[in-house]
Design a protein around this motif. Structure first.
Motif, PDB file in Angstrom:
ATOM      1  N   VAL A 107      58.171 151.421  38.180  1.00 37.57           N
ATOM      2  CA  VAL A 107      59.195 151.607  37.160  1.00 37.57           C
ATOM      3  C   VAL A 107      58.584 151.686  35.760  1.00 37.57           C
ATOM      4  N   GLU A 108      58.975 152.717  35.008  1.00 39.13           N
ATOM      5  CA  GLU A 108      58.724 152.805  33.569  1.00 39.13           C
ATOM      6  C   GLU A 108      59.990 152.352  32.847  1.00 39.13           C
ATOM      7  N   GLU A 109      59.831 151.858  31.612  1.00 40.66           N
ATOM      8  CA  GLU A 109      61.028 151.349  30.953  1.00 40.66           C
ATOM      9  C   GLU A 109      61.071 151.702  29.468  1.00 40.66           C
ATOM     10  N   GLN A 113      66.186 134.345  34.059  1.00 44.93           N
ATOM     11  CA  GLN A 113      66.433 135.762  33.799  1.00 44.93           C
ATOM     12  C   GLN A 113      67.357 135.954  32.606  1.00 44.93           C
ATOM     13  N   THR A 114      68.234 135.000  32.361  1.00 53.24           N
ATOM     14  CA  THR A 114      69.193 135.117  31.261  1.00 53.24           C
ATOM     15  C   THR A 114      68.517 135.020  29.893  1.00 53.24           C
ATOM     16  N   THR A 115      67.268 134.559  29.854  1.00 54.04           N
ATOM     17  CA  THR A 115      66.554 134.455  28.582  1.00 54.04           C
ATOM     18  C   THR A 115      65.799 135.738  28.241  1.00 54.04           C
ATOM     19  N   MET A 116      65.859 136.735  29.112  1.00 49.77           N
ATOM     20  CA  MET A 116      65.063 137.948  28.948  1.00 49.77           C
ATOM     21  C   MET A 116      65.944 139.139  28.592  1.00 49.77           C
ATOM     22  N   LYS A 117      65.347 140.102  27.911  1.00 53.83           N
ATOM     23  CA  LYS A 117      66.050 141.334  27.558  1.00 53.83           C
ATOM     24  C   LYS A 117      65.573 142.439  28.480  1.00 53.83           C
ATOM     25  N   PHE A 118      66.520 143.133  29.105  1.00 52.84           N
ATOM     26  CA  PHE A 118      66.188 144.171  30.071  1.00 52.84           C
ATOM     27  C   PHE A 118      66.356 145.556  29.452  1.00 52.84           C
ATOM     28  N   PRO A 119      65.730 146.567  30.034  1.00 58.64           N
ATOM     29  CA  PRO A 119      65.660 147.889  29.387  1.00 58.64           C
ATOM     30  C   PRO A 119      67.015 148.570  29.263  1.00 58.64           C
ATOM     31  N   ILE A 120      67.092 149.470  28.272  1.00 62.92           N
ATOM     32  CA  ILE A 120      68.256 150.341  28.170  1.00 62.92           C
ATOM     33  C   ILE A 120      68.198 151.428  29.231  1.00 62.92           C
ATOM     34  N   ASN A 121      66.977 151.748  29.687  1.00 60.90           N
ATOM     35  CA  ASN A 121      66.817 152.760  30.736  1.00 60.90           C
ATOM     36  C   ASN A 121      65.504 152.517  31.460  1.00 60.90           C
ATOM     37  N   THR A 122      65.497 152.811  32.756  1.00 57.67           N
ATOM     38  CA  THR A 122      64.280 152.743  33.558  1.00 57.67           C
ATOM     39  C   THR A 122      64.063 154.080  34.255  1.00 57.67           C
ATOM     40  N   ILE A 123      62.793 154.385  34.524  1.00 57.87           N
ATOM     41  CA  ILE A 123      62.416 155.636  35.177  1.00 57.87           C
ATOM     42  C   ILE A 123      61.595 155.286  36.406  1.00 57.87           C
ATOM     43  N   ASN A 124      62.076 155.652  37.579  1.00 56.58           N
ATOM     44  CA  ASN A 124      61.377 155.332  38.822  1.00 56.58           C
ATOM     45  C   ASN A 124      60.254 156.326  39.074  1.00 56.58           C
ATOM     46  N   HIS A 125      59.162 155.844  39.655  1.00 57.04           N
ATOM     47  CA  HIS A 125      58.021 156.718  39.925  1.00 57.04           C
ATOM     48  C   HIS A 125      58.332 157.775  40.978  1.00 57.04           C
ATOM     49  N   SER A 126      59.408 157.597  41.711  1.00 55.48           N
ATOM     50  CA  SER A 126      59.793 158.630  42.673  1.00 55.48           C
ATOM     51  C   SER A 126      60.162 159.936  41.991  1.00 55.48           C
ATOM     52  N   SER A 127      60.426 159.893  40.676  1.00 60.04           N
ATOM     53  CA  SER A 127      60.753 161.097  39.911  1.00 60.04           C
ATOM     54  C   SER A 127      59.510 161.889  39.522  1.00 60.04           C
ATOM     55  N   GLY A 128      58.327 161.330  39.812  1.00 59.06           N
ATOM     56  CA  GLY A 128      57.079 161.961  39.386  1.00 59.06           C
ATOM     57  C   GLY A 128      56.469 161.313  38.169  1.00 59.06           C
ATOM     58  N   ALA A 129      57.170 160.323  37.610  1.00 60.25           N
ATOM     59  CA  ALA A 129      56.664 159.621  36.435  1.00 60.25           C
ATOM     60  C   ALA A 129      55.534 158.669  36.816  1.00 60.25           C
ATOM     61  N   CYS A 130      54.655 158.392  35.848  1.00 63.38           N
ATOM     62  CA  CYS A 130      53.587 157.417  36.076  1.00 63.38           C
ATOM     63  C   CYS A 130      53.276 156.600  34.841  1.00 63.38           C
ATOM     64  N   SER A 131      53.576 157.131  33.642  1.00 63.98           N
ATOM     65  CA  SER A 131      53.196 156.438  32.409  1.00 63.98           C
ATOM     66  C   SER A 131      54.053 156.971  31.266  1.00 63.98           C
TER      67      SER A 131
END
Length: 455
Positions: free
Chosen positions: A239-241, A273-291
């Protein structure tokens, strides 16, 4: 030079306009461009990973002498190198700028330089003053970006130190500078000061830390309208974020190594987990993404359809993504043959993107603008459809100085200088019927793009 256009269609969900994204070839010949920035004039400053900063002019030419050359001080293997450049908000009066590089030992070094007193196109290489050195246990995950925030402080994005999986759990360790967003005051202290509102001032934790829980923030930026801080954080396995938060919000935990994006990665001894901020969007590597490669929120004026959208891309999957303020993301088709490494803005907020492998810098344009829609810098072009000629009428602010015509495959068919008068006629009897792209450069060096139908 400006020789080609790529045209890719976007259809935005929950967005009232459609755009045709164009990448206009603005300049080439760079070696591994890693950063693009400006100081409020017509120049762009292009950072090459090997240790050179070059000046790119508004007409696409590059100065023969580099602004700065520190190649002998830089380690350049893999993710190392000269990675970041930031100009002081008061650069016009003090001439200070700051770089982020990995030295020959592989450690991160933040250095302040001054411009040459006699030549604004040259830095003074002997003026380098090291502000901060951070030991790097491995060669990768160096972060590299540094930016001045709307508060005037210098922000420094640090990766988790490298290897894989953050083996020493540095990103969650508040006594480590790795895996963090740092914030320092370069206007006070020796060699710098600590803003009093940093979250660990006076308590346990390193005073320089602004936020924790980052893996490898490869480009962050501030929205110049809303002031939000956008961070693209490179993922581990899947996952990219993309993260966004108000620039004034201190002490955020972005979750790594406990979470990769929204997914649990290694939650041993992690905070709730409630103390952490999570991404507005994530990109899965199955889409061809890597970095992931982070960009900017568009705050220019030439392409109003882009207003308020955050641009980003990926090194392995050369599509350009845009995120609305509500979190909706859409992608272009792939601009094949490119490994995009960085975005940049000019003084007007117009966006550029660099390809690391080809050394090309493109200007990002919206070719879906109707030819009869223009702001104070836009020109009126008529008739449309055209038959034998077109008339270009000056805008409320600027005169046209050069007109270029492309077909839809990006082939340049015409380039013509124009006269300093209210209207200019361009003869086009030789054209076949079809759709064309017209670019018009104004007398401030800004390039504007229009669609033209020829019958």
């Amino acid at each position: 030079m400006k020789t080609s256009l790529f045209f890719i269609t976007f259809l935005f969900l929950n967005y009232s306009h459609s755009q045709i994204i164009g990448l206009q070839n603005f300049a080439s010949g760079f070696t591994k461009p890693a950063e693009i920035t400006n100081i409020g004039d017509d120049r762009l400053f292009v950072v090459e990973q090997g240790g050179i900063i070059k000046i790119l002019n508004s007409n696409g030419t590059v100065n023969s002498s580099p602004f700065l050359n520190i190649t002998g001080q830089v380690s350049t293997g893999g993710e190392q190198g000269l990675l970041g450049l930031a100009f002081h908000p008061n650069y016009a009066s003090n001439g200070f700028f700051y770089t982020n590089h990995t030295n020959t030992a592989g450690n991160t070094v933040i250095t302040r330089y001054s411009v040459d007193n006699a030549n604004p196109n040259l830095a003074n290489p002997s003026s380098g003053t090291i502000l901060l050195t951070i030991a790097q246990p491995y060669a990768n995950h160096n972060g590299g970006t540094l930016k001045f925030g709307p508060d005037g402080y210098l922000y420094i994005g640090m990766g988790d130190g490298g290897s894989g999986g953050d083996p020493e759990n540095r990103a969650q360790n508040i006594n480590e500078l790795l895996g963090k967003m740092l914030r320092i005051d370069v206007n006070s202290g020796t060699p710098y000061g600590i803003p009093s509102s940093n979250p660990y001032v006076g308590v346990a934790g390193a005073d320089e830390i602004w936020a924790i829980g980052l893996r490898n923030p490869w480009k962050f930026s501030f929205d110049k309208t809303l002031g939000n801080l956008w961070i693209a954080d490179v993922g581990q396995n899947n996952v990219e974020e993309i993260n966004v938060a108000p620039a004034s919000q201190a002490g955020i935990n972005y979750g790594w190594r406990c979470y990769e994006g929204n997914d649990a990665y290694n939650t041993v001894s992690c905070a709730s987990q409630t103390t952490m901020k999570f991404p507005i969007n994530t990109i899965n590597h199955s889409s061809g993404a890597c970095s992931v490669t982070g960009g900017h929120v568009y705050n220019g004026t030439a392409f109003p359809n882009f207003k308020g959208l955050y641009f980003f891309t990926d090194y392995c999957n050369p599509k350009i993504g845009m995120i609305t303020s509500g979190g909706t993301v859409t992608y272009s088709q792939a601009f094949t043959g490119n490994n995009f490494s960085t975005f940049g803005e000019d003084k007007n907020g117009e966006l550029y993107i660099a390809s690391l492998n080809s050394g090309t810098i493109y200007k990002i344009i919206d070719t879906s603008l109707p030819v009869d829609t223009f702001d104070q810098t836009q020109f009126a072009i008529y008739p449309n459809p055209a038959h034998s000629e077109i008339i270009i009428q000056k805008s409320n602010k600027n005169y046209p100085v050069e007109v270029t015509l492309f077909d839809m495959e990006g082939k340049m068919l015409l380039k013509q200088k124009t006269e300093n008068k209210k209207t200019n006629s361009i003869q086009m009897e030789h054209l076949s019927k079809g759709l064309y792209i017209v670019t018009v450069k104004n007398d401030q060096g800004q390039l504007l793009t229009y669609k033209l139908i020829f019958e």
